[in-house]
Scaffold this motif. Structure first.
Motif, mmCIF file in Angstrom:
data_model
loop_
_atom_site.group_PDB
_atom_site.id
_atom_site.type_symbol
_atom_site.label_atom_id
_atom_site.label_comp_id
_atom_site.label_asym_id
_atom_site.label_seq_id
_atom_site.Cartn_x
_atom_site.Cartn_y
_atom_site.Cartn_z
ATOM 1 N N LEU A 130 7.650 -6.952 5.753
ATOM 2 C CA LEU A 130 7.152 -5.650 6.189
ATOM 3 C C LEU A 130 7.953 -5.102 7.363
ATOM 4 O O LEU A 130 8.323 -3.926 7.381
ATOM 5 C CB LEU A 130 5.674 -5.779 6.563
ATOM 6 C CG LEU A 130 4.975 -4.503 7.051
ATOM 7 C CD1 LEU A 130 4.952 -3.449 5.953
ATOM 8 C CD2 LEU A 130 3.552 -4.831 7.507
ATOM 9 N N GLN A 131 8.239 -5.954 8.360
ATOM 10 C CA GLN A 131 8.946 -5.486 9.544
ATOM 11 C C GLN A 131 10.343 -4.979 9.214
ATOM 12 O O GLN A 131 10.795 -3.955 9.740
ATOM 13 C CB GLN A 131 9.046 -6.609 10.577
ATOM 14 C CG GLN A 131 9.661 -6.169 11.910
ATOM 15 C CD GLN A 131 8.838 -5.091 12.601
ATOM 16 O OE1 GLN A 131 7.674 -5.314 12.934
ATOM 17 N NE2 GLN A 131 9.423 -3.911 12.792
ATOM 18 N N LYS B 270 5.142 0.330 11.102
ATOM 19 C CA LYS B 270 4.700 -0.680 10.139
ATOM 20 C C LYS B 270 3.435 -0.240 9.420
ATOM 21 O O LYS B 270 3.269 -0.512 8.228
ATOM 22 C CB LYS B 270 4.459 -2.012 10.856
ATOM 23 C CG LYS B 270 5.717 -2.771 11.206
ATOM 24 C CD LYS B 270 5.400 -4.016 12.013
ATOM 25 C CE LYS B 270 4.547 -5.001 11.230
ATOM 26 N NZ LYS B 270 4.302 -6.252 11.996
ATOM 27 N N HIS C 205 2.961 -0.114 5.465
ATOM 28 C CA HIS C 205 1.926 -0.903 4.805
ATOM 29 C C HIS C 205 1.068 -0.029 3.899
ATOM 30 O O HIS C 205 0.715 -0.428 2.781
ATOM 31 C CB HIS C 205 1.053 -1.600 5.854
ATOM 32 C CG HIS C 205 0.077 -2.551 5.261
ATOM 33 N ND1 HIS C 205 -1.221 -2.187 4.946
ATOM 34 C CD2 HIS C 205 0.201 -3.856 4.896
ATOM 35 C CE1 HIS C 205 -1.846 -3.222 4.428
ATOM 36 N NE2 HIS C 205 -1.009 -4.250 4.386
ATOM 37 N N LEU D 299 3.114 0.733 0.796
ATOM 38 C CA LEU D 299 3.197 -0.440 -0.070
ATOM 39 C C LEU D 299 1.874 -0.695 -0.793
ATOM 40 O O LEU D 299 1.859 -1.093 -1.957
ATOM 41 C CB LEU D 299 3.583 -1.673 0.750
ATOM 42 C CG LEU D 299 5.052 -1.752 1.182
ATOM 43 C CD1 LEU D 299 5.219 -2.820 2.253
ATOM 44 C CD2 LEU D 299 5.949 -2.039 -0.013
ATOM 45 N N GLN E 250 3.211 -8.360 -3.515
ATOM 46 C CA GLN E 250 3.528 -9.191 -2.358
ATOM 47 C C GLN E 250 3.611 -10.643 -2.791
ATOM 48 O O GLN E 250 2.692 -11.169 -3.430
ATOM 49 C CB GLN E 250 2.480 -9.030 -1.265
ATOM 50 C CG GLN E 250 2.840 -9.749 0.030
ATOM 51 C CD GLN E 250 1.850 -9.468 1.150
ATOM 52 O OE1 GLN E 250 0.699 -9.083 0.882
ATOM 53 N NE2 GLN E 250 2.269 -9.644 2.389
ATOM 54 N N TYR F 164 7.549 -8.309 0.231
ATOM 55 C CA TYR F 164 7.201 -7.319 -0.779
ATOM 56 C C TYR F 164 8.379 -7.140 -1.731
ATOM 57 O O TYR F 164 9.541 -7.115 -1.306
ATOM 58 C CB TYR F 164 6.858 -5.989 -0.113
ATOM 59 C CG TYR F 164 5.557 -6.042 0.650
ATOM 60 C CD1 TYR F 164 4.352 -5.722 0.026
ATOM 61 C CD2 TYR F 164 5.526 -6.433 1.991
ATOM 62 C CE1 TYR F 164 3.146 -5.784 0.722
ATOM 63 C CE2 TYR F 164 4.327 -6.500 2.690
ATOM 64 C CZ TYR F 164 3.149 -6.182 2.041
ATOM 65 O OH TYR F 164 1.955 -6.261 2.726
#
Length: 267
Positions: free
Chosen positions: A25-26, A36, A40, A43, A54, A61
């Motif tokens: 994610l980062q 983020k 998120h 996603l 995930q 991801y």
């Protein structure tokens, strides 16, 4: 890289398409230059639609195969493979190497169909659906040679000419060298490279011209290991390659897939 929601979504899908093991994610947030929390949410929505998932162990991801399935469905419905495959198969049988069809899509090319002629031993077979690096591949040079020099050079630079050292030892490293390659392609009627895109690999390609517009709508290419597909062998195959390009030009009339490409070429 931040932009509209649609642009961020597209950029995220592009990042994930190049990461077989997925991305954390980062890293996605850093690459997209958005918080983020926003990544998120995006996603989560893509996951709800079945486009991403995930990985439970790493938490990365990644894309699902849904986009791939949509792409293949589109190609199947377009008829492009139906009209092109017999021509590709014949050229693959004659050459004993990998034969591919690429289509023009804006300022790039995308491989959409292939036929593998090598039945044993070393096979050269990169992933389908990818985009060739235009300045150093036979496929790219065959198409660029159909454009005027100013347009061809601009596209070549955008495709990574300044990073030529990262490719094969014979990749063109300056605009002047590239222009000489394109002039030779124009004179010969096809492009030919040896260890240009990658060490140990050779390829040749010919542009497919639209009968309606006279503009390039794609390319057909032969690729293989350099020890087998050397310059002598490629010259022997040149007439077959050019003939296949002409046949594909004529059969393109029978596929709706090529119609918008031909129209775009004249716009």
């Amino acid at each position: 890289m931040a932009g509209s929601l649609l642009e961020r979504t597209f950029n995220m899908l592009a990042l994930l398409s190049a990461a077989r093991s997925g991305l954390p994610l980062q890293q996605l947030a850093d690459e997209l230059e958005v918080p983020k929390s926003a990544v998120h949410r995006l996603l989560s929505e893509l996951g709800r639609l079945g486009l991403t998932r995930q990985e439970p162990v790493t938490g990365h991801y990644m894309l699902t195969t849904k986009l791939l399935s949509l792409g293949f469905s589109y190609l199947a419905a377009s008829g492009v493979v139906d009209v092109a495959q017999p021509v590709l198969d014949q050229l693959a049988r004659e050459s004993g190497e990998l034969v591919r069809l690429a289509v023009v899509d804006g300022n790039t090319l995308t491989w959409v169909a292939k036929s593998q002629g090598a039945r044993s031993g070393m096979r050269y077979d990169p992933e389908m659906g990818g985009h060739p690096t235009l300045f150093c591949t036979a496929t790219g040079q065959a198409w660029l040679a159909t454009l005027d020099d100013r347009q061809a050079v601009g596209i070549a630079i955008a495709s990574g000419l300044e990073h030529a050292a990262e490719y094969g030892p014979n990749a063109p490293r300056t605009v002047a060298v590239l222009q000489r390659r394109l002039n030779k392609t124009r004179a010969d009627g096809y492009a030919m490279v040896v260890e240009s895109a990658a060490v140990g690999a050779s390829a040749m390609a010919c542009a497919i011209m639209s009968p309606a517009s006279g503009q390039a709508i794609g390319t057909v290419s032969i690729a293989g290991p350099s020890f087998r597909l050397n310059e002598t062998r490629m010259r022997q195959l040149s007439q077959s390659l050019v003939g296949a390009a002409r046949e594909l030009s004529q059969t393109s009339i029978g596929s709706d897939f090529f119609s918008p490409l031909a129209r775009a070429a004249t716009a």
